[in-house]
Design an enzyme around this catalytic site. Structure first.
Site, PDB file in Angstrom:
ATOM      1  CB  SER A  99      -0.906   0.016   1.237  1.00  0.00           C
ATOM      2  OG  SER A  99      -1.629  -1.182   1.349  1.00  0.00           O
ATOM      3  CE1 TYR A 100       5.377   5.397   3.128  1.00  0.00           C
ATOM      4  CE2 TYR A 100       7.079   4.131   2.011  1.00  0.00           C
ATOM      5  CZ  TYR A 100       6.676   5.269   2.686  1.00  0.00           C
ATOM      6  OH  TYR A 100       7.584   6.277   2.919  1.00  0.00           O
TER       7      TYR A 100
END
Length: 256
Positions: free
Chosen positions: A159-160
């Protein structure tokens, strides 16, 4: 070369300023002549930072807020304009990450939080900062903090990685859209840095330190002020022909 300090008479907003890169940037920018408007969620940390800067003879205003909330960002920008008359620049530095679970193990709420802070936060800031700069008609310079995870799959939470890739894309699009208005928009591809967040991650999982330093040609993490120095240059007129770039400040991580 002018004898003026690098950011003399600039008004610059800094997000994620309660610690780490943001706090280091606030101190440095003020020392280089800027009036800084600092924001983060931790009001006590912000007020202490602003008071420290003022004791040293600088100009600083603290406004607590969450970059993921559009109304909070609007309030910070409005305060900058109200107190100093305009907004010349910004370092959109607020970020959040968590030690990596794989995609199928990552809770949707974690994905939402990472994207809200790292991507929507930059989007919210750009919208209000650009509006203020266009209203003043004096151009400006905006710097968005991305990451080596914005150009490579580093092993960080996916996600990052996705959010930081998007920050770089958003930066390029904004640079293209607002160049005719004299606004420059750049990003920093930041390598592993000894921030409070990084210290927390390493406390939880000490074995990750080798992962964070192993690909760097310099075999160490950055000090936050080293990243702040690059941001100061991009916010200054000394980088006047630089826009739309993703500038590595990573100890050679992306060169390896």
């Amino acid at each position: 070369m002018s004898d003026l300090r690098m950011l003399e008479n600039k008004v610059i907003m800094i997000t994620g300023a309660s610690s780490g890169i943001g706090a280091a940037a606030a101190r440095l920018f003020a020392a280089e002549g800027a009036a800084v408007v600092v924001t983060a969620r931790r009001e006590g940390h912000l007020e202490a930072l602003a008071e420290e800067i003022r004791r040293r003879g600088g100009q600083a205003t603290a406004v607590a807020g969450d970059v993921a909330r559009c109304a909070d960002v609007a309030q910070v920008v409005a305060r900058a304009v109200a107190e100093y008359g305009r907004l010349d620049g910004a370092l959109n530095n607020a970020g959040w990450a968590t030690a990596g679970t794989r995609i199928h193990e990552t809770d949707g709420a974690v994905f939402d939080q990472i994207v809200d802070v790292n991507l929507r936060g930059v989007w919210n800031c750009l919208q209000h900062q650009l509006h203020a700069m266009l209203a003043a008609g004096c151009g400006g310079s905006i710097v968005n903090t991305a990451s080596v995870a914005g150009v490579l799959a580093t092993g960080a939470n996916a996600s990052y990685v996705a959010a930081k890739h998007a920050v770089i894309g958003l930066t390029k699009a904004a640079a293209q859209e607002y160049a005719p208005d004299g606004v420059r928009v750049n990003s920093l591809v930041v390598g592993s840095t000894r921030t409070e967040l990084m210290t927390d991650i390493l406390t939880q999982t000490p074995s990750l330190e080798e992962c964070f330093t192993g690909r760097s040609l310099q075999k160490r993490m950055a000090d936050p002020v080293e990243v702040a120095q690059a941001a100061a240059w991009l916010c200054s007129d000394r980088s006047s022909f630089v826009t739309g770039t993703a500038l590595p400040v990573d100890g050679g991580w992306t060169a390896a």
